[in-house]
Design an enzyme around this catalytic site. Structure first.
Site, PDB file in Angstrom:
ATOM      1  N   ALA A 133       0.801  -1.428   0.041  1.00  0.00           N
ATOM      2  CA  ALA A 133      -0.123  -0.021   0.004  1.00  0.00           C
ATOM      3  C   ALA A 133       1.013   1.136   0.067  1.00  0.00           C
ATOM      4  CB  ALA A 133      -0.738   0.023   1.286  1.00  0.00           C
ATOM      5  N   ARG A 192       9.220   7.451  -4.814  1.00  0.00           N
ATOM      6  CA  ARG A 192      10.646   7.677  -5.205  1.00  0.00           C
ATOM      7  C   ARG A 192      10.752   7.080  -6.495  1.00  0.00           C
ATOM      8  NH1 ARG A 192      14.044   5.583  -0.350  1.00  0.00           N
ATOM      9  NH2 ARG A 192      15.532   5.947  -2.126  1.00  0.00           N
ATOM     10  N   ALA A 249      17.762 -15.617 -49.012  1.00  0.00           N
ATOM     11  CA  ALA A 249      17.952 -14.292 -48.397  1.00  0.00           C
ATOM     12  C   ALA A 249      17.051 -13.386 -48.778  1.00  0.00           C
ATOM     13  CB  ALA A 249      19.384 -13.788 -48.969  1.00  0.00           C
ATOM     14  N   ARG A 288       7.772 -12.932 -62.135  1.00  0.00           N
ATOM     15  CA  ARG A 288       8.886 -11.565 -62.556  1.00  0.00           C
ATOM     16  C   ARG A 288       8.684 -11.450 -64.098  1.00  0.00           C
ATOM     17  NH1 ARG A 288      13.787 -15.399 -60.431  1.00  0.00           N
ATOM     18  NH2 ARG A 288      14.229 -16.028 -62.602  1.00  0.00           N
TER      19      ARG A 288
END
Ligand code: UD1
Ligand code: CA
Length: 450
Positions: A12, A17, A366, A426
């Site tokens: 409590a 600080r 990769a 592609r």
């Protein structure tokens, strides 16, 4: 265990600080809120009832306790009038409890179960109280344990109320105390607040118990057992204590740490023997590593499982739900999230694999990535066993690549690829013979003309 056990955890205090919006006891040490360390200590010694005393200013502490322990686990002490007053706040919640109570602090994460057991044992032998004490290098601020002629604890005097002679005593009060529940609350009812702080001190029950003929025992621990956190600097100190212990425990369990001081563990990190860990590795919560794996430098893992003999890093990131099978290889700058890798599958460089199932022996090239998120929902990618994902493939999920299939480098895969097929998506390459030389010549002439 003959008598029932309960725990009261004091939490409590304001914790001003810390200068934090987060209540102090919810700050983490080793990835676990300090309050949960205290709760785990109580559970570890078999406490069947655990009550957390919270302050009105920090309702999230009570919510946390209830979430962790169930309804009725939190009581509010309002206003906070001292540690004795705080323990009394738990009296109602333990009204029907008959047995021993251990009092712990929510901001002291390292009280070892063995010390608590020693306190229960000392208490059981005599029917009195037990207090956990320690020799402080600098006792300033702590309550001092004043021993009587009989070697028992005569009383505890708070630093502010202590005489010069009492302040010279190095034996300090950790705050951890063990007593029979009924006796505890009966003694607390007699405590007043005639002291320098005007607070009801829990520590005052010791002299009251001694006066009433109860024996009052000191169980001695190490200063680090009692370490309490009041500031960010002390939080860092507690973290350092935890990390030092975790590193030693890992090495004792057969793990090689090349540079122990640069490896950071969580409270629940599990590492099997013969794992080698290079420098600068951070284990977030929920990481398990099986035998013989090697973790190369600069890795960051959270909620991930690494199979036996796997190799990970350097510079790899495993996020929640990453599950690597035996001898999987995850190389540099690879991120894996919520994905499984079958035996010997690999992604050796620069890849993102999210929400995927990667079959055994598959090879992810990769720069390959899974496009698992469209801004609204996440979808899965399935990569079959032995598939070969060409460099820079973008796999737009949901999509599956069949067993043994290939994808051409640079492909954007939006449709499922059958087993054993090659998918290429592609533009075809065209070569224009002599184009570059003609271009340069033309540009040079332009420049000369100006
Ligand atoms: C307390 C002890 C001291 C001991 C030291 C160890 C007393 C009177 N003093 O001093 O002998 O050496 O701990 O660290 O017990 N708390 C509440 N409600 C309150 C006051 C405190 O829940 O009204 C809680 C705090 O959140 C904290 C714990 O009790 O977890 C200790 O309180 P704190 O004010 O830090 O006590 P100290 O003065 O340090
Ligand atoms: Ca304190």
């Amino acid at each position: 265990m003959s008598r029932a056990r309960a725990a009261i955890i004091l939490a409590a205090g304001q914790g001003t600080r810390m200068k934090s919006d987060l209540p102090k006891v919810l700050h983490e040490v080793g990835g676990r809120p300090m309050l949960d360390w205290a709760i785990a200590a109580a559970e570890g010694v078999g406490a069947s009832r655990i009550v957390v005393v919270t302050g009105r200013h920090a309702p999230s502490v009570g919510e946390h306790a209830v979430g962790r322990l169930g309804a009725g686990a939190a009581v509010v002490q309002d206003p906070p009038l001292g540690t004795g007053h705080a323990v009394r706040a738990a009296e109602g919640a333990l009204a029907d409890f008959d047995g021993d109570v251990i009092i712990l602090y929510g901001d002291a994460p390292f009280v070892p179960a063995a010390r608590i057991e020693a306190m229960f044992a000392a208490r059981a032998a005599s029917g009195g109280l037990a207090v956990l004490g320690f020799e402080a290098a600098d006792p300033t601020g702590y309550g001092r344990l004043i021993e009587g002629q009989d070697g028992l604890l005569a009383r505890i005097v708070e630093h502010k109320d202590a005489s010069a002679a009492e302040r010279a005593v190095k034996l300090c009060n950790s705050g951890v105390m063990c007593a029979d529940a009924k006796t505890l609350f009966a003694l607390l009812a007699q405590v007043n607040n005639n002291n320098s702080k005007g607070e009801y001190y829990l520590t005052d029950i010791v002299a009251l118990a001694a006066a009433g003929g109860l024996s009052t025992h000191i169980v001695r621990g190490a200063e680090s057992d009692a370490l309490g956190v009041n500031s960010r600097a002390e939080l860092a100190q507690a973290e350092a204590v935890f990390q030092r212990r975790a590193r030693l425990a890992a090495m004792e369990a057969g793990v090689t740490l090349l540079d122990p001081g640069s490896v950071y563990f969580s409270y629940d990190t599990v590492i099997e023997p013969d794992v080698v860990i290079e420098p600068h590795v951070v284990f977030g919560k929920g990481v398990k590593i099986a035998k013989g794996a090697r973790i190369n430098a600069f890795c960051h893992f959270t909620e991930a499982e690494i199979g036996p003999g796997a190799q990970v890093g350097p510079h790899a990131r495993l996020r929640p739900g990453a599950k690597l099978g035996p001898r999987v290889k995850i190389g540099n700058f690879v991120e894996v999230k919520n994905s499984t890798f079958g035996e010997k599958a690999q992604a050796s460089h620069l890849a993102y694999v999210g929400d995927s199932d990667v079959g055994a022996g598959a090879n992810i090239g990769a720069g390959a990535i899974t496009c698992n998120y469209d801004g609204f929902s996440k979808s899965r990618t399935v990569i079959g066993a032995g598939a070969f994902i060409g460099s820079d493939t973008a796999m737009v999920a949901p999509v599956s690549i069949g067993a043994g299939a290939y994808t051409g480098a640079g492909s954007v895969i939006t449709k499922d690829v059958p087993d054993g097929a090659l998918a290429v998506s592609r533009a075809r390459q065209q070569n224009f013979e002599g184009w570059a030389n003609q271009f340069r010549e033309a540009k040079r002439k332009d420049k000369e003309a100006k």
